[in-house]
Scaffold this active site. Sequence first.
Site, short mmCIF file in Angstrom:
data_model
loop_
_atom_site.label_atom_id
_atom_site.label_comp_id
_atom_site.label_asym_id
_atom_site.label_seq_id
_atom_site.Cartn_x
_atom_site.Cartn_y
_atom_site.Cartn_z
N ASP A 55 0.86 -1.17 0.00
CA ASP A 55 0.00 0.00 0.00
C ASP A 55 0.91 1.24 0.00
OD1 ASP A 55 -2.38 1.59 0.35
OD2 ASP A 55 -1.78 1.82 2.44
N ASP A 81 -1.81 -0.41 6.04
CA ASP A 81 -2.08 0.08 7.39
C ASP A 81 -3.47 0.67 7.56
OD1 ASP A 81 -1.86 2.60 6.13
OD2 ASP A 81 -1.03 3.49 7.96
N ASP A 93 -7.21 -1.61 3.59
CA ASP A 93 -6.28 -2.70 3.27
C ASP A 93 -6.67 -4.02 3.92
OD1 ASP A 93 -4.55 -0.91 1.90
OD2 ASP A 93 -3.78 -0.22 3.82
#
Length: 637
Positions: free
Chosen positions: A310, A505, A509
């Site tokens: 990410d 985080d 996600d």
Amino acid sequence: MTALFHDRLNVALLALALLGLVSGLVFWLLGEPGFAAIAWTAGVIPVLAALCVEILRSLGQGEVGLDIVAALSMSAALLFGETLAAAVVALMYSGGTFLESFAQGRARREMSDLLSRVPRTATRHRNGALDEVPLADIAPGDLLLIRQGDVAPVDGTVESAGAMLDQSALTGESMPARLEHGQAVMSGSTNAGEAFDLRVTRRAADSTYAGIVRLVEAAQESKAPMARLADRYSLLFLIVTVALATAAWWFTGDPIRAVAVLVVATPCPLILAVPVALVAGLSRAAHFGVLIKGAKPLEALARIRTLILDKTGTLTEGRPQIVSVNRQGDLSEEQILYFAAALDQASKHPIAQAVVAAAQARGLALPVPESVMETPGEGVAGSVDGRRVVVGGAGFVAAQIGVATPEGTVLTAGSVVVSLAVDGRLAGHLVMADALRAGTADLLAGLRRLGITRILLATGDRRAVAEAVTEGLGLDAVRADLTPDQKVRLVVTERKTGPVMMVGDGVNDAPALAVADIGVAMGARGAAASAEAADVVLLVDHLDRLLPGIEIAQRSKRIALESVAVGIGLSVLGMVAAAFGYLTPVQGALLQEVIDVAVILNALRALRIVPGQTGQGAGSPADATARRLPRPKSTAA
């Protein structure tokens, strides 16, 4: 409750096996062989019964495990009166099962805890008053008050003139978004500006955040559990064992030889050495700030070949930072930051707080501003050291000092400009962006040296922002503008070519972390949803912790395999000796115990793993990374 029941059952079986063996030995020493046999049998029966249930369950799922060998050896020993040998095998097996259960236990709460971020109640307008009501009572059409710092509990639209929302946990966009009247608000967004009214469009159960929770649950259910490392060798070992025991009985006519072969063949090197090595690896990884939630994730971590990252809060810091200062007058860069930060102390806006933090990091002593007037979401005006100061968006500052909005400020994608005027004149601009974490390029190079062959970026942010941030990193692919379910599909697609690790985080996600072979969450500052869905949590917000985590996993697995190879090799030699009559069942059980001790001592070498010292040069980047990582004073595995 099921996991807790199994843990307690394993403890109980180990206690019964140990009690049966010890009490039987006491009776035997007292000259009571009959009572000794009864005690040994009593210790074996519960373990054998639980083992048979487990075997039937595994066979029902189409799995063949080494547990069958243990069941055969205990049954044969009881059948032919070798109760002491059966008791020793029962103790070995129950001890191995207990250690395996301990190694693979996961430190996860119920998935319903994901909702803890959203308040259980909301403030609703009703008949000219405000009422605090449970989320279940909120219906479409209701009008809610969302105070500064509150999390939107349901989906809705902005009923006020505007709202400033932090949607990073949902979209991956690090910068707060300014929403106008009538624009949609997603549940899970945090109010980063002044209080505003929200018109409800969906019930809590049907809102965005609840949908993400359901995605996580579905993803976790779809992930097939990994087979135990030992079971990969089970069928071949089982065939060899049964064939050798049958041949020993057939050619000699002595069933005790077959019992001795089965006892020696009890696969405790596999049952014990593997979880011991992996538990040691878990403990070692925790020393480097990497919490791995069980032995299965540790084993999977050692096999990872594809990494999906990410962006916000993972590859980047996840908070706006000053990347440049553009002067427009006589003030120096430090003076521009000084005046802007001093006035921004009066604002709670995330951008303003980032400016203040940057000034404090540089050691600037900031005075208290006076005559402050804030326009929410736009900027602040006031006095600093007796001088009239205006700070905020370029348009806001230009309007305050009566000039046209300046043109020509060049911005990279994903950045914002904070303008400053002092005494009615434009002084300069602070360019802010969510900066890439320091050392990212070296980290990615180190990961490739550890065997990760494909690295991708997956973000909900805009493509222009994603490409600007990752320029020069040599990523294999960049996937932008992704929704949570699109991230899941990306992970599923990449899994077709090999094991996949996903690092993130945010709440957005969590579904992808759950469906990946290994999900890694940035635990110190990341969302609770991603930490709960992940298999690995980095206890501090440093992505470079992946390097020691992966290396420890790989070396722990290698040590486990070494233990298995040595243990099985010695067991095969013992089986051959038993088949030729050189070992009785009791001697075989004791020999197996010696083998167990040897392989367990070898497995414990995993406790001494130091990342970067084996398989890397002394001056390698991996070694340097391991040396510069501070170790927590005390971290529980």
